[in-house]
Design an enzyme around this catalytic site. Structure first.
Site, PDB file in Angstrom:
ATOM      1  N   THR A 169      -9.276   6.804  -1.843  1.00  0.00           N
ATOM      2  CA  THR A 169      -8.310   5.740  -1.409  1.00  0.00           C
ATOM      3  C   THR A 169      -9.078   4.381  -1.018  1.00  0.00           C
ATOM      4  O   THR A 169     -10.114   4.760  -0.281  1.00  0.00           O
ATOM      5  CB  THR A 169      -7.101   6.090  -0.487  1.00  0.00           C
ATOM      6  OG1 THR A 169      -6.474   4.965   0.259  1.00  0.00           O
ATOM      7  CG2 THR A 169      -7.864   6.915   0.585  1.00  0.00           C
ATOM      8  N   ASP A 215      -8.388   2.009   1.004  1.00  0.00           N
ATOM      9  CA  ASP A 215      -8.004   1.573   2.188  1.00  0.00           C
ATOM     10  C   ASP A 215      -8.923   2.200   3.366  1.00  0.00           C
ATOM     11  O   ASP A 215      -8.893   1.741   4.542  1.00  0.00           O
ATOM     12  CB  ASP A 215      -6.866   2.021   2.702  1.00  0.00           C
ATOM     13  CG  ASP A 215      -5.528   1.096   1.873  1.00  0.00           C
ATOM     14  OD1 ASP A 215      -6.081   0.223   1.076  1.00  0.00           O
ATOM     15  OD2 ASP A 215      -4.669   1.204   1.722  1.00  0.00           O
ATOM     16  N   ARG A 265      -2.935  -1.754   4.855  1.00  0.00           N
ATOM     17  CA  ARG A 265      -1.785  -1.566   5.840  1.00  0.00           C
ATOM     18  C   ARG A 265      -2.088  -1.127   7.178  1.00  0.00           C
ATOM     19  O   ARG A 265      -1.640  -1.240   8.323  1.00  0.00           O
ATOM     20  CB  ARG A 265      -0.313  -1.142   5.135  1.00  0.00           C
ATOM     21  CG  ARG A 265       0.722  -1.172   5.973  1.00  0.00           C
ATOM     22  CD  ARG A 265       1.951  -0.735   5.529  1.00  0.00           C
ATOM     23  NE  ARG A 265       2.354  -1.089   4.131  1.00  0.00           N
ATOM     24  CZ  ARG A 265       3.462  -0.649   3.592  1.00  0.00           C
ATOM     25  NH1 ARG A 265       4.489   0.097   4.454  1.00  0.00           N
ATOM     26  NH2 ARG A 265       3.941  -1.307   2.506  1.00  0.00           N
TER      27      ARG A 265
END
Length: 319
Positions: free
Chosen positions: A126, A128, A172
């Protein structure tokens, strides 16, 4: 000893996933273990969409972005009956264990299958960097370099036109992308979920910057914090800085993986097979202080990773 292993990629794609798949496949073949690629993540597992790998199957894949096995959202996998049918599909080809490459949602699927008797190992894929207890996730480094490149380009035009430029980036739940990119590109302001957002403070800092004869400014902000287009309008009215907002979006996920992500994916893929060969399941592969190790998925899923406060504090010293 395990005789047949499957590998799938799930959730959002991340550069370096192909390197991890390649490493799983080649490690298995070198050990005499049959290996299948599962197309379209858990959906493909349910549908029996398998590809038996040989030595040529993963040739010329390590340098490619995205995932050649493809990925798909499949919330139906939460249903135990759906998982049972997926296990039946695995049994048809003799698949005894599985490597799952993805984020926390993918880890949940891997854990549920392990609880049903199928050993699974998770690999963090991922951009992030939002998986706890690993220094880096596969894809983070490539995405970070993509953002820094975008910021360098935006600074050129911001300087030429004496503008304030806002760039919204992904992350996020973890601000690592914004913080690291902001430091690397010399951003004036970095806003993440960890730092909090005070629009009045941002405006005052930009006013002070403009008053000190600074002719342009860069603001980096993580997604889902505020409407960046409205923020740009508010900044322009309050400061006199001509201001533009940019959303980098899915460009952050694409592109050829960096050398760092290719190596990380390869090391993690090798280790995942070694764990399954040892009869272990319910673990995820992590990089801890540069060392590849295996951790309990339950422990990892019990926490939420946030950006390193030390990095954010260092960023504040540079403004």
């Amino acid at each position: 000893m395990v005789k047949c292993i499957g590998v799938l990629t799930s959730g959002g794609d991340a550069p370096g996933m192909n390197g991890a798949v390649r490493a799983v496949a080649r490690t298995c073949l070198n050990k005499g273990i049959k290996v299948y690629g599962v197309r379209l993540g858990f959906q493909g597992l349910f549908n029996g969409d398998f590809i038996e790998f040989d030595r040529t199957s993963t040739r010329n894949k390590i340098n490619l972005g995205g995932t050649f096995l493809k990925s798909a959202r499949f919330p139906e996998f939460k249903d135990p009956e759906v998982r049972k049918q997926a296990i039946e599909q695995m049994k048809k080809v003799g698949m005894e264990a599985l490597v799952v490459i993805g984020g926390d949602g993918s880890y949940n699927g891997a854990l549920k299958l392990t609880e049903m008797g199928v050993n699974c190992i998770g690999i963090p894929g991922t951009i992030d960097n939002d998986i706890p207890h690993t220094d880096h996730t596969i894809g983070f480094d490539t995405a970070l370099n993509t953002i820094v490149d975008a910021l360098d380009r935006l600074r050129d035009t911001s300087s030429s036109h004496q503008r304030c430029t806002i760039l919204e980036v992904m992350g996020r739940y973890c601000g690592d992308l914004a913080i690291n990119a902001g430091i690397a590109a010399g951003a004036e302001i970095i806003i993440t979920s960890e730092s909090g957002f005070d629009e009045a403070e941002v405006i005052e800092r930009l006013k002070a910057s403009k008053a000190s004869d600074k002719t342009h400014a860069i603001v980096v902000i993580t997604e889902h914090i505020t409407d960046v287009n409205q923020l740009a309008k508010n900044i322009e009215v309050a400061t006199g800085f001509e201001t533009r907002a940019n959303v980098l979006g899915h460009m952050q996920r694409g592109g050829r993986p960096s050398a760092r992500d290719r190596v990380l994916g390869s090391r993690m893929g090798i280790y995942a097979v070694e764990l399954l060969e040892a009869g272990k399941g319910g673990l995820c592969v992590s990089e801890v202080s540069g060392k590849i190790t295996g951790l309990d998925i339950t422990e990892v899923l019990s926490e939420k990773r946030v950006a390193d406060n030390g990095i954010y504090e260092d960023a504040m010293k540079l403004r």
